[in-house]
Scaffold this active site. Sequence first.
Site, short mmCIF file in Angstrom:
data_model
loop_
_atom_site.label_atom_id
_atom_site.label_comp_id
_atom_site.label_asym_id
_atom_site.label_seq_id
_atom_site.Cartn_x
_atom_site.Cartn_y
_atom_site.Cartn_z
N LEU A 232 0.87 -1.27 0.09
CA LEU A 232 0.05 -0.03 -0.04
C LEU A 232 0.85 1.28 0.07
O LEU A 232 0.56 2.41 0.01
CB LEU A 232 -1.02 0.04 1.23
CG LEU A 232 -2.09 -0.91 1.03
CD1 LEU A 232 -2.91 -0.78 2.55
CD2 LEU A 232 -2.97 -0.51 -0.12
N GLY A 233 2.11 1.08 -0.11
CA GLY A 233 2.98 2.42 0.06
C GLY A 233 3.14 2.98 1.51
O GLY A 233 3.16 3.94 1.69
N GLU B 214 2.95 -13.05 12.21
CA GLU B 214 4.29 -12.66 12.75
C GLU B 214 4.48 -11.20 13.11
O GLU B 214 5.15 -10.72 13.91
CB GLU B 214 5.14 -12.97 11.51
CG GLU B 214 4.79 -12.36 10.44
CD GLU B 214 5.81 -13.00 9.15
OE1 GLU B 214 6.54 -14.05 9.22
OE2 GLU B 214 5.74 -12.22 8.33
N LYS C 80 -15.69 0.56 -1.51
CA LYS C 80 -16.10 -0.39 -0.47
C LYS C 80 -15.34 -0.03 1.08
O LYS C 80 -14.08 -0.09 0.82
CB LYS C 80 -15.94 -1.73 -0.90
CG LYS C 80 -16.93 -2.15 -1.93
CD LYS C 80 -18.35 -2.12 -1.60
CE LYS C 80 -19.12 -2.81 -2.33
NZ LYS C 80 -20.85 -2.39 -1.97
N ARG D 187 -4.73 9.16 -2.96
CA ARG D 187 -4.97 8.81 -4.24
C ARG D 187 -3.72 8.25 -4.85
O ARG D 187 -2.71 8.58 -4.35
CB ARG D 187 -5.43 9.68 -4.98
CG ARG D 187 -7.00 10.30 -4.70
CD ARG D 187 -8.12 9.62 -5.30
NE ARG D 187 -8.03 9.95 -6.66
CZ ARG D 187 -8.57 10.84 -7.26
NH1 ARG D 187 -8.93 11.83 -6.43
NH2 ARG D 187 -8.55 11.17 -8.43
N CYS E 126 28.48 -1.42 -10.26
CA CYS E 126 28.85 -2.65 -9.53
C CYS E 126 28.80 -3.65 -10.76
O CYS E 126 30.00 -3.64 -11.36
CB CYS E 126 27.84 -2.92 -8.42
SG CYS E 126 28.62 -3.90 -7.24
N LEU E 127 28.01 -4.60 -10.71
CA LEU E 127 28.15 -5.55 -11.92
C LEU E 127 28.22 -4.77 -13.16
O LEU E 127 28.87 -5.29 -14.17
CB LEU E 127 27.05 -6.53 -11.86
CG LEU E 127 27.07 -7.66 -13.05
CD1 LEU E 127 28.12 -8.49 -12.59
CD2 LEU E 127 25.76 -8.44 -12.87
N GLN F 231 31.93 -4.47 -13.58
CA GLN F 231 32.59 -5.62 -14.02
C GLN F 231 32.43 -6.24 -15.33
O GLN F 231 33.14 -6.69 -16.21
CB GLN F 231 31.99 -6.70 -12.96
CG GLN F 231 32.50 -6.05 -11.53
CD GLN F 231 31.98 -7.19 -10.36
OE1 GLN F 231 31.18 -8.19 -10.61
NE2 GLN F 231 32.42 -6.79 -9.37
N HIS G 150 27.70 1.89 -5.33
CA HIS G 150 26.23 1.86 -5.64
C HIS G 150 25.84 3.50 -5.60
O HIS G 150 25.43 3.85 -4.30
CB HIS G 150 25.39 1.20 -4.87
CG HIS G 150 25.58 -0.43 -5.37
ND1 HIS G 150 24.73 -0.72 -6.22
CD2 HIS G 150 26.05 -1.24 -4.70
CE1 HIS G 150 25.02 -2.20 -6.38
NE2 HIS G 150 25.84 -2.22 -5.73
N GLU H 113 23.55 5.14 -6.63
CA GLU H 113 22.14 5.48 -6.69
C GLU H 113 21.62 5.71 -4.94
O GLU H 113 20.54 6.39 -4.79
CB GLU H 113 21.56 4.30 -7.31
CG GLU H 113 21.35 2.81 -6.47
CD GLU H 113 22.59 2.10 -7.02
OE1 GLU H 113 23.60 2.58 -7.45
OE2 GLU H 113 22.51 0.89 -7.05
N1 GLN Z 1 28.19 -10.02 -8.04
C1 GLN Z 1 28.97 -8.99 -8.15
C2 GLN Z 1 29.87 -8.98 -6.86
O1 GLN Z 1 29.65 -9.68 -6.05
C3 GLN Z 1 28.29 -7.54 -8.27
C4 GLN Z 1 27.40 -7.33 -6.94
C5 GLN Z 1 26.73 -6.09 -7.32
O2 GLN Z 1 26.45 -5.65 -8.32
N2 GLN Z 1 26.10 -5.59 -6.17
O3 GLN Z 1 31.00 -8.20 -6.96
#
Ligand code: GLN
Length: 531
Positions: free
Chosen positions: A14-15, A149, A187, A239, A381-382, A385, A507, A509
Amino acid sequence: MKYIFVTGGVISSLGKGLTAASLGTLLEHRGLKIAIQKFDPYLNVDPGTMNPYQHGEVYVLDDGAETDLDLGHYERFTQCRLSRLNNLTSGQVYEKIISQERRGDYLGKTVQVVPHVTNEIKKRIREVASSSSAEVLITEIGGTTGDIEGLPFLEAIRQFALEVGGENVFFIHITLVPYISVAGELKTKPTQQSIAKLREIGIQPHALICRTERPLGKEVRQKISMFCNVPLEAVIEERDVEHTIYEVPLMLQREKLDEIVARRLRLPKRAARMAPWRRFVRRVISPKRKARIAVVGKYMDFQDAYKSIYEALTHAGAWHDCGVDVVNVDSEEVERRGAARQLRGVHGVLVPGGFGDRGIEGKIAAAGCARRARLPYLGLCLGMQVAVIEFARSVAGLRAANSTEFDATTAAPVISLLEEQRTVQQKGASMRLGAWPCKLARGSRAAALYKQRTITERHRHRYEFNNAYRRRFEHLGMVFSGVSPRNDLVEIIEIANHPWFVACQFHPEFQSRPNRPHPLFRGFLGAACAR
Ligand code: GLN
């Protein structure tokens, strides 16, 4: 200290997190200092071992805690910087109690849900309250009222309210008011039943937030107010937002939620000054231009898996006055149909983090396509890589290049297990996690964007660029623009002679904020706009 507890009923999703965060926004804009935390009733110690389909993104904090994605909303919507104290799970509570029991802390006693589990939960509320200088603490209880729980948590907050005095506590219940199209009606019965469940436990909410697709109307509000024993003005309509989740605080302000809370808790009467927030929302809703960004991952039909990434794109978009159309590209589709075809017409390519080899060749191909087509590329990250693997294979001629995560015996392990990971057996909370410093190379794109020499970014990985290949790749045009000062780990790579190709092991983000977009996202989107 004042305490606000947010519970949810009828269904999940429901956010609640968004609503709790939005109330936090409003209170902060009234000039209050707030703290915010989440309780999750599941038995996992943290969500770090759950799959994104189960749980959405795992949000990582500075201190390395792997937490619920709602903590991402909290950090984006408020000024709070959270720590592992701010996310308590049943798993943590039981882990602690059982180890105390084994040690003999309860000698002679029977260890029980009430009072031992409930005491631990109350203790956490006090700990978060006393470790912050906040005036208001918002606590969201995950799960749905009526779940087995969740009971100890509800019992704990009931007791807590009694202990700190009812006048210092505000209970909010979020519920669903469904529209039944054949009857042409909203409802209220599920809401009534959900409240009945809460009252059975001994909690009477002070406000009800009704999630609905249609306006509530006077009669529906009156009915809910009467059956649920909540004042009419405290039946709040929420809403489905039309454009962006950042509208939610404004919507709740129109419904006067913050005023109602402030009145009962006797908080200062100042109104929330939402003008800057409103300006941000306006830029998100009606941007001057648009960019199409491909996000190449494997959970594409599932909005929650890359939550912080989508939000970071939105923040950067608002900064450039540019709307972001995310094109979801399934990396397995890329494997089947080819990258050029799947990426046709996009202005930038983003490859997010991930684990395991499903779809990995598709991500590698997407990075290669972005490199050759001179499309702006941001790898996270990945995503860094795979960019390294692609470069190794195509530019350095190392045909067998791979990460040892996907091919343990590869002849060219350009990405390999971190030294410190070699002896790790346990899966939970054992990656390289949390905020680590990174030094930026003078003259690099990264240094220009951050305008700083040393930065701190959040991590969650086990594998890492293999420094044995650094020299060779440098000669071929890869720029190592960020490294960790202590152990010389590669944190950021760039490709010279490319309009915009940046990838990082961390990361970014997680640190983007509405009015403070992350430098890398800002740079990436700027390049995509230029295209
Ligand atoms: N699987 C990769 C690692 O463990 C990248 C991890 C990720 O993208 N968070 O290094």
